[in-house]
Write a protein that holds these residues in place. Structure first.
Motif, PDB file in Angstrom:
ATOM      1  N   GLY A 248     -43.443  50.894  16.389  1.00  0.00           N
ATOM      2  CA  GLY A 248     -43.685  51.798  16.560  1.00  0.00           C
ATOM      3  C   GLY A 248     -43.945  53.134  17.428  1.00  0.00           C
ATOM      4  N   GLN A 249     -44.136  53.475  18.198  1.00  0.00           N
ATOM      5  CA  GLN A 249     -44.404  55.557  18.436  1.00  0.00           C
ATOM      6  C   GLN A 249     -42.587  55.629  18.324  1.00  0.00           C
ATOM      7  OE1 GLN A 249     -46.811  57.268  16.670  1.00  0.00           O
ATOM      8  NE2 GLN A 249     -47.357  55.203  16.229  1.00  0.00           N
ATOM      9  N   GLY A 250     -41.843  54.801  19.196  1.00  0.00           N
ATOM     10  CA  GLY A 250     -40.508  55.647  19.865  1.00  0.00           C
ATOM     11  C   GLY A 250     -40.739  55.654  21.147  1.00  0.00           C
ATOM     12  N   THR A 251     -39.726  55.843  21.809  1.00  0.00           N
ATOM     13  CA  THR A 251     -39.189  56.267  22.837  1.00  0.00           C
ATOM     14  C   THR A 251     -37.542  56.570  22.492  1.00  0.00           C
ATOM     15  OG1 THR A 251     -38.653  55.697  25.203  1.00  0.00           O
ATOM     16  CG2 THR A 251     -38.115  54.341  23.349  1.00  0.00           C
ATOM     17  N   GLN A 252     -37.646  57.826  23.312  1.00  0.00           N
ATOM     18  CA  GLN A 252     -35.930  59.154  23.079  1.00  0.00           C
ATOM     19  C   GLN A 252     -35.240  58.450  24.314  1.00  0.00           C
ATOM     20  OE1 GLN A 252     -35.615  62.394  21.823  1.00  0.00           O
ATOM     21  NE2 GLN A 252     -33.498  61.877  22.288  1.00  0.00           N
ATOM     22  N   VAL A 253     -33.717  58.512  23.884  1.00  0.00           N
ATOM     23  CA  VAL A 253     -32.265  58.460  24.511  1.00  0.00           C
ATOM     24  C   VAL A 253     -32.105  59.252  24.040  1.00  0.00           C
ATOM     25  CG1 VAL A 253     -31.205  56.662  24.725  1.00  0.00           C
ATOM     26  CG2 VAL A 253     -32.780  55.601  24.576  1.00  0.00           C
ATOM     27  N   THR A 254     -31.257  60.364  25.594  1.00  0.00           N
ATOM     28  CA  THR A 254     -30.366  61.289  25.260  1.00  0.00           C
ATOM     29  C   THR A 254     -29.567  60.907  26.161  1.00  0.00           C
ATOM     30  OG1 THR A 254     -32.387  62.636  25.041  1.00  0.00           O
ATOM     31  CG2 THR A 254     -30.623  63.874  25.429  1.00  0.00           C
ATOM     32  N   VAL A 255     -28.701  61.327  25.629  1.00  0.00           N
ATOM     33  CA  VAL A 255     -26.863  60.686  26.251  1.00  0.00           C
ATOM     34  C   VAL A 255     -25.827  61.831  26.189  1.00  0.00           C
ATOM     35  CG1 VAL A 255     -24.908  59.439  26.716  1.00  0.00           C
ATOM     36  CG2 VAL A 255     -26.818  58.196  25.307  1.00  0.00           C
ATOM     37  N   SER A 256     -26.234  62.310  28.155  1.00  0.00           N
ATOM     38  CA  SER A 256     -24.492  63.404  27.767  1.00  0.00           C
ATOM     39  C   SER A 256     -23.520  63.521  27.841  1.00  0.00           C
ATOM     40  CB  SER A 256     -25.975  64.750  28.597  1.00  0.00           C
ATOM     41  OG  SER A 256     -24.840  63.237  30.514  1.00  0.00           O
ATOM     42  N   SER A 257     -22.931  64.403  27.272  1.00  0.00           N
ATOM     43  CA  SER A 257     -21.448  63.930  27.712  1.00  0.00           C
ATOM     44  C   SER A 257     -20.179  64.530  28.846  1.00  0.00           C
ATOM     45  CB  SER A 257     -20.185  64.397  26.214  1.00  0.00           C
ATOM     46  OG  SER A 257     -20.959  65.969  26.443  1.00  0.00           O
TER      47      SER A 257
END
Length: 124
Positions: free
Chosen positions: A115-124
């Motif tokens: 697939g093309q991917g999906t962004q996951v961003t985890v903030s602290s």
């Protein structure tokens, strides 16, 4: 046409949860192992989890064991990755991939479709 479409990524605080989906079409879903991979900024892509078919044998990368759960729904040709207790180091683009080999696990070279991917961003 073969397609793998990821969805469910986003921005979440540390300790939060996301559920990624991978919708497959254009091939015989039940014949393939589905894997989840991720690429963090400045790092190589790495395997996160995989699930075989039809026996649902599951593999996880050590650092996600106990936090991530993979599952598949053959009626919907979809694989899910439930991600709980997310950490900043989980920040990456997440990809799903399909392999005809049931020992694929994290071996990128044996995956046939991506697939093309999906962004996951985890903030602290």
């Amino acid at each position: 046409e073969v397609r793998l479409v990821e969805s469910g990524g986003g921005l979440v605080q540390a300790g939060g949860s996301l559920r990624l989906s991978c919708a497959a079409s254009g091939f015989t879903f039940d014949d393939y192992t589905i894997g989840w991979f991720r690429r963090a900024p400045g790092k190589d892509r790495e395997g996160v989890s995989s699930i075989t078919s039809p026996d649902d044998r599951i593999w996880y990368k050590d650092s996600v064991k106990g936090r991530f759960t993979i599952s598949r729904d053959s009626r919907r040709n979809t694989v899910y990755l439930q991600m709980n207790n997310l950490k900043p180091e989980d920040t990456a683009v997440y990809y799903c991939a399909a392999s005809i080999w049931d020992h694929a696990r994290d071996k990128e070279r044996v995956y046939n479709y991506w697939g093309q991917g999906t962004q996951v961003t985890v903030s602290s």
